[in-house]
Motif scaffolding. Structure first.
Motif, short mmCIF file in Angstrom:
data_model
loop_
_atom_site.label_atom_id
_atom_site.label_comp_id
_atom_site.label_asym_id
_atom_site.label_seq_id
_atom_site.Cartn_x
_atom_site.Cartn_y
_atom_site.Cartn_z
N THR A 237 0.85 -1.20 0.00
CA THR A 237 0.00 0.00 0.00
C THR A 237 0.88 1.25 0.00
O THR A 237 1.64 1.47 0.95
CB THR A 237 -0.91 0.03 1.24
OG1 THR A 237 -1.72 -1.15 1.25
CG2 THR A 237 -1.79 1.27 1.23
N ASN A 240 -0.05 7.91 1.56
CA ASN A 240 -1.00 8.89 1.04
C ASN A 240 -0.30 10.22 0.77
O ASN A 240 0.89 10.39 1.04
CB ASN A 240 -2.18 9.07 2.01
CG ASN A 240 -1.74 9.55 3.38
OD1 ASN A 240 -0.71 10.21 3.54
ND2 ASN A 240 -2.53 9.23 4.41
N LYS A 272 0.86 4.94 -9.75
CA LYS A 272 0.03 4.33 -10.79
C LYS A 272 -1.16 5.25 -11.08
O LYS A 272 -1.30 6.31 -10.47
CB LYS A 272 -0.46 2.95 -10.33
CG LYS A 272 -1.07 2.96 -8.93
CD LYS A 272 -1.30 1.54 -8.41
CE LYS A 272 -1.73 1.57 -6.94
NZ LYS A 272 -1.91 0.20 -6.41
N GLU A 273 -2.01 4.84 -12.01
CA GLU A 273 -3.15 5.66 -12.39
C GLU A 273 -4.03 5.98 -11.18
O GLU A 273 -4.54 7.09 -11.04
CB GLU A 273 -3.99 4.97 -13.47
CG GLU A 273 -3.35 4.95 -14.85
CD GLU A 273 -4.32 4.46 -15.90
OE1 GLU A 273 -5.39 5.10 -16.07
OE2 GLU A 273 -4.03 3.44 -16.56
N GLU A 274 -4.21 5.00 -10.29
CA GLU A 274 -5.14 5.15 -9.18
C GLU A 274 -4.71 6.22 -8.18
O GLU A 274 -5.56 6.82 -7.51
CB GLU A 274 -5.32 3.82 -8.45
CG GLU A 274 -6.07 2.76 -9.26
CD GLU A 274 -5.20 2.02 -10.26
OE1 GLU A 274 -5.69 1.08 -10.90
OE2 GLU A 274 -4.01 2.39 -10.41
N ASN A 275 -3.40 6.46 -8.02
CA ASN A 275 -2.97 7.46 -7.04
C ASN A 275 -2.21 8.62 -7.67
O ASN A 275 -1.67 9.47 -6.95
CB ASN A 275 -2.13 6.81 -5.93
CG ASN A 275 -0.81 6.25 -6.45
OD1 ASN A 275 -0.54 6.24 -7.64
ND2 ASN A 275 0.02 5.76 -5.54
N GLU A 278 -3.51 12.12 -6.70
CA GLU A 278 -3.19 12.48 -5.32
C GLU A 278 -1.73 12.92 -5.20
O GLU A 278 -1.42 13.91 -4.52
CB GLU A 278 -3.45 11.29 -4.39
CG GLU A 278 -3.21 11.60 -2.93
CD GLU A 278 -3.54 10.44 -2.01
OE1 GLU A 278 -3.64 10.66 -0.79
OE2 GLU A 278 -3.70 9.31 -2.51
N THR A 293 2.75 -0.07 -14.43
CA THR A 293 1.49 0.67 -14.42
C THR A 293 0.33 -0.22 -13.99
O THR A 293 -0.75 0.26 -13.73
CB THR A 293 1.18 1.26 -15.81
OG1 THR A 293 1.16 0.20 -16.78
CG2 THR A 293 2.23 2.28 -16.21
N LYS A 294 0.59 -1.53 -13.89
CA LYS A 294 -0.42 -2.48 -13.43
C LYS A 294 0.23 -3.37 -12.37
O LYS A 294 1.21 -4.07 -12.67
CB LYS A 294 -0.96 -3.31 -14.59
CG LYS A 294 -2.08 -4.27 -14.21
CD LYS A 294 -2.65 -4.94 -15.48
CE LYS A 294 -3.80 -5.89 -15.14
NZ LYS A 294 -3.31 -7.09 -14.44
N THR A 296 -1.48 -5.64 -10.27
CA THR A 296 -2.13 -6.92 -10.03
C THR A 296 -1.76 -7.86 -11.18
O THR A 296 -1.42 -7.41 -12.28
CB THR A 296 -3.66 -6.77 -9.96
OG1 THR A 296 -4.14 -6.14 -11.16
CG2 THR A 296 -4.05 -5.92 -8.76
N SER A 305 -1.23 3.72 -20.23
CA SER A 305 -1.43 4.00 -18.81
C SER A 305 -0.44 5.06 -18.32
O SER A 305 -0.79 5.92 -17.50
CB SER A 305 -1.26 2.72 -17.98
OG SER A 305 -2.28 1.80 -18.26
N ASN A 308 -1.78 8.34 -19.10
CA ASN A 308 -2.82 8.74 -18.15
C ASN A 308 -2.20 9.26 -16.85
O ASN A 308 -2.71 10.22 -16.25
CB ASN A 308 -3.75 7.57 -17.86
CG ASN A 308 -4.57 7.17 -19.07
OD1 ASN A 308 -4.78 7.96 -19.99
ND2 ASN A 308 -5.01 5.92 -19.10
#
Length: 315
Positions: A237, A240, A272-275, A278, A293-294, A296, A305, A308
């Protein structure tokens, strides 16, 4: 270190480690032929115009085996098509070839002269995996390093000294340097800010001072890549934005106080794209360091990606 005026360009670095090994051999290259993969990756990067995005510079760090085909692929394009996209290597050896001296005593190592001859404008030094490798060699000599705090710190200081020599060698060959720093889970110690903040400050300050103080960058650039080692890898993880803001602002403070200059700071460690949005919102960050970039299965790197991720920094 020469004072460098800050610029507003966002800096995106990509460490394409182990894409020289196909999946069938345990690597992560999606093709059986890594050379074919890197050529296609360079072509996709140019086709998407990643080097031509206003206010963004992009550099890929490649395993040595993929540097030549990557440069061959890049040679097909005009400077206008390439833009601010560059290719670099994954560190250099702490000693270098010198005219009039021994030119060949570097078997298994990567002289900066060889990387300059290929055209590398960037190199990645001090990545967490490089630090771990150097520390493991010292631990193999003295097993107490892993158990004794004073011995561990002495070994870490020795690693910093070797990395500093690498930085100086790279700069001497007109390469820019992305210098990586970061703390382990053991060094962080806790999720409580009252516990981890002074511990993290101590670790990062030592790595910056020991690795960079007294280095003259001249006309070249040094950037800092912050990678929280405890957050790296599939299933981990990432921190933040608040944690990264604390760290990046502190890094800038240390650079000003100890080095007399302001260096760019980018975030690596599960970017990655998800964070990306932020991280892009952290005012004391100047960009990012991407590996995959992935995250999983099947883990992968995808140029679309990456585009992005870059988009989050230029909105």
């Amino acid at each position: 270190m020469r004072l460098i005026r800050r610029v507003t360009v966002k800096e995106i670095y990509v460490n394409l480690k182990r894409f020289d090994v196909p999946k069938q051999y345990g690597g992560i290259c999606p093709k059986d032929d890594p050379v074919e993969w890197v050529r296609e990756t360079v072509d996709q990067t140019i086709a998407l115009g990643l080097g031509k995005i206003d206010g963004v510079s992009v550099a890929y760090f490649l395993p040595e085996a993929l540097l030549v085909p990557a440069y061959e692929a890049l040679a097909k394009y005009t400077p206008e098509e390439i833009g601010k996209f560059q290719i670099g290597c994954e560190s250099v050896y702490r000693e270098d070839v010198t005219p009039g001296k021994n030119f060949g005593a570097f078997t298994t190592n990567r002289p900066a002269a060889a990387m300059q001859a290929l055209g590398c404008g960037w190199t990645l030094i001090g990545h967490s995996e490089e630090r771990k490798d150097k520390l493991s060699m010292l631990t193999a000599y003295d097993a107490e390093i892993a158990a004794d705090a004073a011995a561990y710190q002495k070994a870490a200081d020795a690693v910093d000294a070797m990395l500093k020599a690498e930085v100086q060698t790279a700069l001497g060959r007109e390469m820019n340097v992305l210098f990586c720093i970061g703390e382990t889970a053991e060094q962080k110690g806790s999720d409580d800010p009252a516990v981890y903040e002074p511990r993290v400050r101590e670790v990062l300050r030592a790595q910056i001072v020991n690795g960079l103080k007294g280095v003259d960058a001249g006309e070249r650039k040094i950037a800092i890549g912050y990678e929280p080692i405890w957050a790296i890898g599939p299933g981990k993880t990432p921190p933040n934005g608040d944690y990264v803001a604390f760290v990046s602002s502190y890094i800038k403070e240390v650079c000003k106080a100890e080095l007399g200059c302001e260096l760019s700071v980018v975030y690596g460690g599960g970017l990655k794209e998800e964070n990306a949005a932020e991280m892009a919102a952290v005012e004391t960050l100047d960009g990012g360091l991407v590996a995959l970039t992935k995250f999983t299965q099947p883990i992968a790197f995808d140029v679309n990606s990456l585009r992005n991720i870059i988009g989050a920094y230029v909105k």
